[in-house]
Write an enzyme that holds these catalytic residues in place. Sequence first.
Site, short mmCIF file in Angstrom:
data_model
loop_
_atom_site.label_atom_id
_atom_site.label_comp_id
_atom_site.label_asym_id
_atom_site.label_seq_id
_atom_site.Cartn_x
_atom_site.Cartn_y
_atom_site.Cartn_z
N GLY A 8 0.83 -1.21 0.00
CA GLY A 8 0.00 0.00 0.00
C GLY A 8 0.86 1.26 0.00
N GLY A 11 -0.62 4.83 -1.12
CA GLY A 11 -1.71 5.47 -0.39
C GLY A 11 -1.22 6.65 0.45
N GLN A 12 -2.16 7.18 1.23
CA GLN A 12 -1.88 8.39 2.00
C GLN A 12 -0.73 8.17 2.99
OE1 GLN A 12 -4.89 9.60 4.76
NE2 GLN A 12 -4.23 11.72 4.82
N ASP A 34 2.30 -1.97 -4.32
CA ASP A 34 0.91 -1.51 -4.32
C ASP A 34 0.24 -2.11 -5.55
OD1 ASP A 34 -1.53 0.27 -4.38
OD2 ASP A 34 -0.44 1.30 -2.79
N ILE A 35 -1.10 -2.05 -5.58
CA ILE A 35 -1.77 -2.47 -6.82
C ILE A 35 -1.82 -1.30 -7.81
CG2 ILE A 35 -3.18 -4.44 -6.11
CD1 ILE A 35 -5.50 -2.45 -5.74
N ASP A 52 -0.37 -7.41 -5.72
CA ASP A 52 -1.68 -7.47 -5.07
C ASP A 52 -1.57 -8.33 -3.82
OD1 ASP A 52 -4.28 -7.74 -4.30
OD2 ASP A 52 -5.03 -8.41 -6.25
N TYR A 143 -16.08 -1.13 8.02
CA TYR A 143 -14.65 -0.82 8.22
C TYR A 143 -14.26 -1.05 9.69
CZ TYR A 143 -10.46 2.16 8.38
OH TYR A 143 -9.20 2.67 8.56
N LYS A 147 -11.67 -3.76 11.29
CA LYS A 147 -10.51 -3.36 12.08
C LYS A 147 -10.53 -4.02 13.46
CE LYS A 147 -8.16 -0.72 9.27
NZ LYS A 147 -6.84 -1.14 8.77
#
Length: 318
Positions: A8, A11-12, A34-35, A52, A143, A147
């Site tokens: 990832g 991402g952010q 990352d994908i 992936d 979500y 988590k």
Amino acid sequence: MEKIMIIGCSGQIGSELTLELRKIYGNENVFATDIKMATKDVVKSGPFQILDVMDDKRLIHFVIRNKITQIYHLAAVLSGNAEKLPMQAWDINMQSLLNILDLAREVDDLKKIFWPSSIAVFGPTTPRTMTPQLTVMEPNTVYGISKLAGERWCEYYFNRYGVDVRSIRYPGLISYKTEAGGGTTDYAVEIFYDAVKKGKYECFLKEDTNLPMMFMKDAIKATIDLMEAPASKVKIHSAYNVAGMSFNPANLAVEIKKHIPDFEISYKPDFRQPIADSWPVSIDDSVARKDWGLSYDYDIKSLTETMIKGVSEKLKTD
Ligand code: SER
């Protein structure tokens, strides 16, 4: 010699964490995956590969071939997007974590895992102010459910198989290098882009919606501090509470106006309002402070200054 894999990296969090880890461990020792395509800085500064995390066969080959010793698994579907496709979000968020935990159990070289949890593990029955480390947890978003289940699996793998997995319940994360995607706290990023570009912002949360938030630099520091802490200091293997700061959209608008006096904010709450209403307004992070020395550098004032400067520069160079 540590060999670190980021899942990832586009991402952010990943786009900034990858660069910080490369400074510490050497560019060639931090493998970004990352994908989707990574930022120029990530691609230029060290190894990057499209991968992936759901493809467990390629994942295991990658880990063994590169003698990976630590994984930061950051890929996830965030709260807002997860509500649109609940079963897909559940599958991606859970299966990817289980793939990594199993890998850590099977591959000897792989010693440490970081996986992010979130304030979304809490729900409407949780005490909302200064939410304790140990408390009622009845999340009502997919979500949050993923988590919370993830936290339970992390602790289970630690207790049963000795997997050294560490985690933080991140508050809303604010940064300008890579835009957030699909979260409930994303208003606190979007607001800066719209303030600089248009001088106004229509907020999808109500003005008095208080939420815990954190500047990305503090989040990266906390993450690396937790991962570098001696194992004896890491007493929680579900996830640590981290507070950052708490504010609402109206508070942030006041700070922005100090830099952009004509800035205007309006409010049009959407489906993310009930999600925000089910989360804490402030967090008790005393356990993380005591166990491994959590601390912060940014408050709402320095965060606003840095964001306005960062967003303005980014918009000029993009
Ligand atoms: N920032 C995340 C979200 O809003 C919470 O972990 O989904």
